[in-house]
Scaffold this motif. Structure first.
Motif, PDB file in Angstrom:
ATOM      1  N   SER A 237      20.446   6.983  30.490  1.00 48.63           N
ATOM      2  CA  SER A 237      21.575   6.134  30.843  1.00 48.63           C
ATOM      3  C   SER A 237      22.768   6.474  29.973  1.00 48.63           C
ATOM      4  O   SER A 237      22.654   7.175  28.962  1.00 48.63           O
ATOM      5  CB  SER A 237      21.208   4.648  30.670  1.00 48.63           C
ATOM      6  OG  SER A 237      20.843   4.385  29.328  1.00 48.63           O
ATOM      7  N   GLY A 238      23.936   5.954  30.386  1.00 49.19           N
ATOM      8  CA  GLY A 238      25.156   6.152  29.636  1.00 49.19           C
ATOM      9  C   GLY A 238      25.250   5.237  28.426  1.00 49.19           C
ATOM     10  O   GLY A 238      24.465   4.294  28.263  1.00 49.19           O
ATOM     11  N   ALA A 239      26.254   5.506  27.598  1.00 49.40           N
ATOM     12  CA  ALA A 239      26.403   4.751  26.356  1.00 49.40           C
ATOM     13  C   ALA A 239      26.724   3.281  26.596  1.00 49.40           C
ATOM     14  O   ALA A 239      26.376   2.432  25.781  1.00 49.40           O
ATOM     15  CB  ALA A 239      27.495   5.397  25.494  1.00 49.40           C
ATOM     16  N   GLU A 240      27.378   2.959  27.700  1.00 53.49           N
ATOM     17  CA  GLU A 240      27.771   1.577  27.978  1.00 53.49           C
ATOM     18  C   GLU A 240      26.784   0.850  28.888  1.00 53.49           C
ATOM     19  O   GLU A 240      27.041  -0.274  29.302  1.00 53.49           O
ATOM     20  CB  GLU A 240      29.170   1.569  28.625  1.00 53.49           C
ATOM     21  CG  GLU A 240      30.253   2.183  27.765  1.00 53.49           C
ATOM     22  CD  GLU A 240      30.410   1.470  26.439  1.00 53.49           C
ATOM     23  OE1 GLU A 240      30.312   0.229  26.430  1.00 53.49           O
ATOM     24  OE2 GLU A 240      30.616   2.145  25.412  1.00 53.49           O
ATOM     25  N   PHE A 241      25.663   1.485  29.206  1.00 55.25           N
ATOM     26  CA  PHE A 241      24.693   0.871  30.109  1.00 55.25           C
ATOM     27  C   PHE A 241      23.841  -0.151  29.363  1.00 55.25           C
ATOM     28  O   PHE A 241      23.456   0.047  28.212  1.00 55.25           O
ATOM     29  CB  PHE A 241      23.795   1.959  30.702  1.00 55.25           C
ATOM     30  CG  PHE A 241      22.573   1.430  31.408  1.00 55.25           C
ATOM     31  CD1 PHE A 241      22.653   0.973  32.703  1.00 55.25           C
ATOM     32  CD2 PHE A 241      21.352   1.381  30.744  1.00 55.25           C
ATOM     33  CE1 PHE A 241      21.530   0.487  33.342  1.00 55.25           C
ATOM     34  CE2 PHE A 241      20.224   0.904  31.374  1.00 55.25           C
ATOM     35  CZ  PHE A 241      20.319   0.453  32.684  1.00 55.25           C
ATOM     36  N   THR A 242      23.541  -1.271  30.031  1.00 48.14           N
ATOM     37  CA  THR A 242      22.586  -2.254  29.519  1.00 48.14           C
ATOM     38  C   THR A 242      21.623  -2.608  30.638  1.00 48.14           C
ATOM     39  O   THR A 242      21.883  -2.334  31.817  1.00 48.14           O
ATOM     40  CB  THR A 242      23.300  -3.527  29.032  1.00 48.14           C
ATOM     41  OG1 THR A 242      23.882  -4.209  30.153  1.00 48.14           O
ATOM     42  CG2 THR A 242      24.394  -3.194  28.024  1.00 48.14           C
ATOM     43  N   ASP A 243      20.510  -3.254  30.269  1.00 47.14           N
ATOM     44  CA  ASP A 243      19.538  -3.616  31.300  1.00 47.14           C
ATOM     45  C   ASP A 243      20.079  -4.657  32.264  1.00 47.14           C
ATOM     46  O   ASP A 243      19.522  -4.863  33.343  1.00 47.14           O
ATOM     47  CB  ASP A 243      18.246  -4.113  30.657  1.00 47.14           C
ATOM     48  CG  ASP A 243      18.497  -5.304  29.727  1.00 47.14           C
ATOM     49  OD1 ASP A 243      19.669  -5.603  29.442  1.00 47.14           O
ATOM     50  OD2 ASP A 243      17.508  -5.916  29.290  1.00 47.14           O
TER      51      ASP A 243
END
Length: 523
Positions: A237-243
């Motif tokens: 995932s990207g750096a700004e991705f969250t669950d």
């Protein structure tokens, strides 16, 4: 007497000489910053960075990438430890998210923006400006004609030029009337649109990299997948991705169909892979049937679910030495060749008095005249399970994750035959094998298929595609629109001079345009 050919010209008439570049060490910090900005935002630098970015992307297509093929990366490092370690250290297994590629990417973005913004201002001023003054010596221009014109030659020429979509300016000078006409302003607009689209594409890709994710999971047919972190076998995932960015959907694999070519030509080549599924788009929503095929993914709220692969999962039941069921269910085996000869591991850590484990090869179509575990065809026409068995003392659970596709043989002992050779056996559906010394039995009950789903979410993808299409349109405008200037001058004696100039190299049709303009003012 001074020779005029060698005399020194007065200072005001001396030609400009190139200035010697200033010493960078003598520049103030502000001047140095301005110089660096000027160099960065030049078109030459932008083109150089674009070329470097293209070169830097080449390893991403030649070397396996960890976000897409983590298994291949692990195998590459295992087979080439020194080279693989170097590649890993410099980020060649993750090219598109590496610091050096990101630096090139950001510099290219800044350079393009710095190039484009001043050009937009120049173009805006050019749109507001009137066509340029008429040159004094029209006969020196590439296409020139002088004709006997009508009394209303200027009016006729104005009408002709406006019909050809020229902007026309009428000029009165020295007793003569002239027209200055220009068209092709959209060529520069197309150029700007192309470069702005390139910036939009870079921003769209950056958005996808920062906020997007891609994961994969193996799901047995008859089972299901819920879009949460615990369900993924692998996830990048990207750096700004969250669950919290995961859409709360579920997919149930109702059935899977695989068909292969059985004719004499291209035997074993895939013909159809289709998964019939039931989709629940959000908690509480009504289930609905759908179909996933190769290159026809399922799309749920911007998230795409692709059918990436498939294989076999033998169903086995392991009884331990005390007669208890130590393991029962399907075990995923991974295909190793085009005929789906598959390797897998069966683990029964709770078996007693010894824990049990098996290394196996599943063969969908076993040769009838060969004991070697290799498949003749990818479909399951004569499936068999080949196994080796291990046993060992119970192990204390540590909670550490363990690879389900490989066997850690620490503390395990392989069963041997009477002659000292490793114990190997093969099972057809419904058959069982009793382990030596009454340590337990294993039963092969049959098989079921599994599918590998890839779930991906790439925000900004639609904007990137739109920017790409708009950029192509802008490039076509800059290539095919002809910027051209035409002039007409009517003298007092009734003669009319007509000439023109193309503002881009390699253009044709200027002489014809001047000829048509001359014919429109003939007597």
């Amino acid at each position: 007497m001074t020779d005029q050919s060698t005399a020194t010209a007065p200072p005001e008439h001396q030609p400009d000489r190139p200035r010697k570049p200033a010493d960078a060490s003598a520049l103030s910090p502000l001047e140095l910053l301005r110089f660096a900005w000027t160099q960065l935002t030049s078109m030459r630098t932008a083109l150089t960075l674009l070329f470097i970015a293209a070169l830097a992307a080449i390893p991403g297509s030649l070397i396996p990438q960890r976000p897409v093929s983590p298994v291949q990366v692990r195998e590459f490092i295992t087979e080439n430890p020194r080279l693989g370690g170097f590649y890993d250290a410099v980020g060649l297994f993750e090219v598109y998210t590496s610091p050096w590629f990101s630096a090139i990417y950001l510099l290219l973005l800044v350079s393009l923006i710095g190039c484009i913004v001043p050009r937009i201002g120049v173009y805006a001023r050019a749109l507001r400006a009137e066509p340029v003054n008429t040159p004094r010596n029209l006969s020196r221009l590439p296409a020139y004609a002088k004709v006997d014109g009508r009394d209303d030659a200027i009016e006729r020429a104005t009408e002709h030029l406006r019909a050809k979509h020229y902007r026309v300016r009428r000029i009165e000078e020295d007793g003569a009337t002239s027209l200055s006409a220009e068209r092709g302003y959209l060529r520069e607009a197309g150029n700007l649109v192309f470069h702005l689209s390139l910036v939009a594409m870079l921003l769209g890709v950056a958005t996808g990299v920062l906020f997007g994710y891609r994961g994969a999971a193996i799901v047995p047919v008859g089972g299901g997948f819920s879009n949460n972190l615990t369900q993924y076998d692998e996830l990048t995932s990207g750096a700004e991705f969250t669950d919290l960015d995961l859409q709360p959907f579920s997919v149930l694999i109702d059935d899977f169909t695989a068909r292969f070519e059985t004719g004499k030509v291209n035997t074993g080549q895939p013909r159809e892979f289709t998964a019939n599924v039931t989709v629940i788009e959000r908690p509480g929503a009504e289930p609905k049937p759908d179909v996933i095929e190769v290159n026809h993914p399922l799309e749920i709220a911007g998230t795409q679910v692709h059918l990436l692969g498939h294989g076999y999962a033998p169903r086995v039941t392991v009884h331990d030495g005390e007669g208890n069921v130590a393991w029962s269910g399907p075990v995923v085996f991974l295909p190793q060749d085009g005929n789906f000869t598959s390797n897998g591991v069966i683990k029964a850590p709770d078996a007693r008095p010894d824990r049990l484990a098996f290394e196996g090869i599943f063969v969908p179509t076993t040769p009838v005249d060969n004991a070697m575990p290799r498949s003749l065809f990818p479909d399951a026409y004569n499936p068999e399970l080949f196994l080796n068995a291990y046993h060992g003392p119970p192990r204390v659970a540590t909670g550490e994750p363990e690879n389900v596709y490989s066997l850690n043989k620490t503390g395990l002992t392989q069963y041997l035959q009477a002659n000292g050779e490793p114990l190997r056996f093969r099972l057809k559906a419904g058959e069982s094998f009793a382990l030596p010394d009454g340590r337990g039995t294993i039963t092969y009950e049959g098989y079921q298929r599994w599918v590998r789903l890839q779930v991906s979410y790439t925000p900004g993808l639609a904007a990137t595609l739109a920017a790409c299409l708009i950029g192509v349109a802008g490039l076509c405008m800059s290539l095919f629109i002809r910027p051209r200037r035409l002039w007409v001058r009517a003298a007092a004696d009734g003669s009319v001079e007509v000439t023109g100039l193309d503002r881009a190299e390699g253009r044709t049709g200027l002489a014809e345009a001047v000829g048509e303009l001359g014919e429109s003012v003939l007597r």
